[in-house]
Design an enzyme around this catalytic site. Sequence first.
Site, mmCIF file in Angstrom:
data_model
loop_
_atom_site.group_PDB
_atom_site.id
_atom_site.type_symbol
_atom_site.label_atom_id
_atom_site.label_comp_id
_atom_site.label_asym_id
_atom_site.label_seq_id
_atom_site.Cartn_x
_atom_site.Cartn_y
_atom_site.Cartn_z
ATOM 1 N N SER A 293 0.819 -1.212 0.000
ATOM 2 C CA SER A 293 0.000 0.000 0.000
ATOM 3 C C SER A 293 0.850 1.258 0.000
ATOM 4 O O SER A 293 1.835 1.335 0.739
ATOM 5 C CB SER A 293 -0.880 0.047 1.250
ATOM 6 O OG SER A 293 -1.440 -1.199 1.517
ATOM 7 N N PHE B 13 -1.479 -8.363 -0.077
ATOM 8 C CA PHE B 13 -2.928 -8.240 0.161
ATOM 9 C C PHE B 13 -3.446 -6.874 -0.273
ATOM 10 O O PHE B 13 -4.628 -6.710 -0.527
ATOM 11 C CB PHE B 13 -3.220 -8.473 1.648
ATOM 12 C CG PHE B 13 -2.802 -9.844 2.090
ATOM 13 C CD1 PHE B 13 -3.536 -10.959 1.705
ATOM 14 C CD2 PHE B 13 -1.655 -10.031 2.847
ATOM 15 C CE1 PHE B 13 -3.137 -12.237 2.081
ATOM 16 C CE2 PHE B 13 -1.262 -11.299 3.238
ATOM 17 C CZ PHE B 13 -2.003 -12.412 2.847
ATOM 18 N N CYS B 14 -2.581 -5.890 -0.300
ATOM 19 C CA CYS B 14 -3.001 -4.554 -0.689
ATOM 20 C C CYS B 14 -1.797 -3.838 -1.287
ATOM 21 O O CYS B 14 -0.808 -3.711 -0.601
ATOM 22 C CB CYS B 14 -3.533 -3.780 0.518
ATOM 23 S SG CYS B 14 -4.187 -2.176 0.111
ATOM 24 N N PRO B 15 -1.815 -3.412 -2.535
ATOM 25 C CA PRO B 15 -3.002 -3.269 -3.394
ATOM 26 C C PRO B 15 -3.500 -4.556 -4.039
ATOM 27 O O PRO B 15 -4.559 -4.526 -4.675
ATOM 28 C CB PRO B 15 -2.532 -2.284 -4.467
ATOM 29 C CG PRO B 15 -1.069 -2.485 -4.557
ATOM 30 C CD PRO B 15 -0.620 -2.832 -3.172
#
Lengths: 377, 76
Positions: A293, B13-15
């Site tokens: 992220s 898991f993210c992104p």
Amino acid sequence: MKILVVGGGTGGTIVANNLARRLSAEIRARKVRLTMLSASDRHMYQPGLLYVAFGQMTPDQLYRDQASLLESNIDFHVDPAVTFDLDKRKVVTKSGKTHEYDILVMATGSRIVPEQIPGLAEGAHTFYSEEGALKMFRRLREIEEGTVAVVVGVPHKCPIAPVELIFSLHDYFKSRGIRDKIKIKYHYPIGRLHTIQNVAVWAKPEFERMGIEHETLFNVKEVDVENKIVRSEEGTETQYDMLIAIPPHRGMEAIEKNGLGDGGWIPTDRYKLTMNGHDNVYVLGDTTNLPVSKTGSAAHFQAEVVSENIASIVKIGIPVRDYDGKVYCFIEAGHDRATYAMFDYLNPPDLKSPSKPMHWFKMAYNQMYWTSVRGLL
Amino acid sequence: MSDTKIVDARDTFCPGPLMELITYMKQSNVGDTLELLSTDDGSGNDVPEWVDKAGHELVSNERVDGVWHIKVRKAK
């Protein structure tokens, strides 16, 4: 030993402060010189922009002077890096000054590029800049009825933001007493409501409870500003009265111009956080090309690894630990509830039910952030 | 004929793998082939679904030792 930190955002600031304390004796003895280059003399708490867009914070509350956040033994310059010569270990800045280094830390961040999608910059509101967040709030105050459409560009910073935005829109229009006159439609690039499976599973019944319409597999192709229509790469379209976009992002221009990484993202070892092929160049935060992220949280956890390893290299000649992919994201589930997602490379997030105390914790963190970037938390 | 570019989205898991693939597809040229590596169980279905809907070409899709290898050619 010359250590040069390029970038004064969350990651760069935490690295610099952490190193300043870990290496204070070496800096005092002039064995180490720690320098930071930043494009701005101000530091913005970027997550606060969502609150600005809903009138819950004013822009002045988001800023601190960058120099006030830094340890006094950091040689700080407001002079962005323009040219990188990794072979000769030199960085040239906008003012023309050359900085040599033994270890380079790349924390240049990312930028929004709405102009990459035809019509998006003109037709869509966004809260990813101070100006945009204020403009969005003015429009939210004005609108009385119609369709508010939310679309999501790829890649984007803060992957949880699209979901938070929906909860905030629902609560905002409810508080104005016009929720029944506003249709909120959510569009998402992949085939579920959020990229994190557990968040998608949790969001679906919540969206249904709030009456949120949704369309998945929707990647924005163009915005017809005149007719207020947003179209997808997948061949569908939505008519809107107000369009809000999570804009697509790229890395900083200097990264692309120097050929350091496609899209401005630097190829990075996911455990060591070093640039591929350059063991003396550390990369963190939005700047990496890692499948992690793009958030302040990821930058924070990466910064702790990077600074501990650089300090260890100075003291014992070798790095001491790997980055495990850790990220912790608050998720505002409206204006008075929140939850969180914590995960790493191997462990998916285990989402808890939203609660008021978690929202209060997020409110507190909005202030604690300034302790965090000082490297104290 | 372009070389195949690897998009390593294993253990993320993210992104997430599909979001990673879309990111790299946007950076690619028409005719380029990308090979997505994913350890997400759902990728074997999720990715072909998007490729079909977005009008790109699925070149191959196989799972080897728990890792999905999905090759996609950018068609537009």
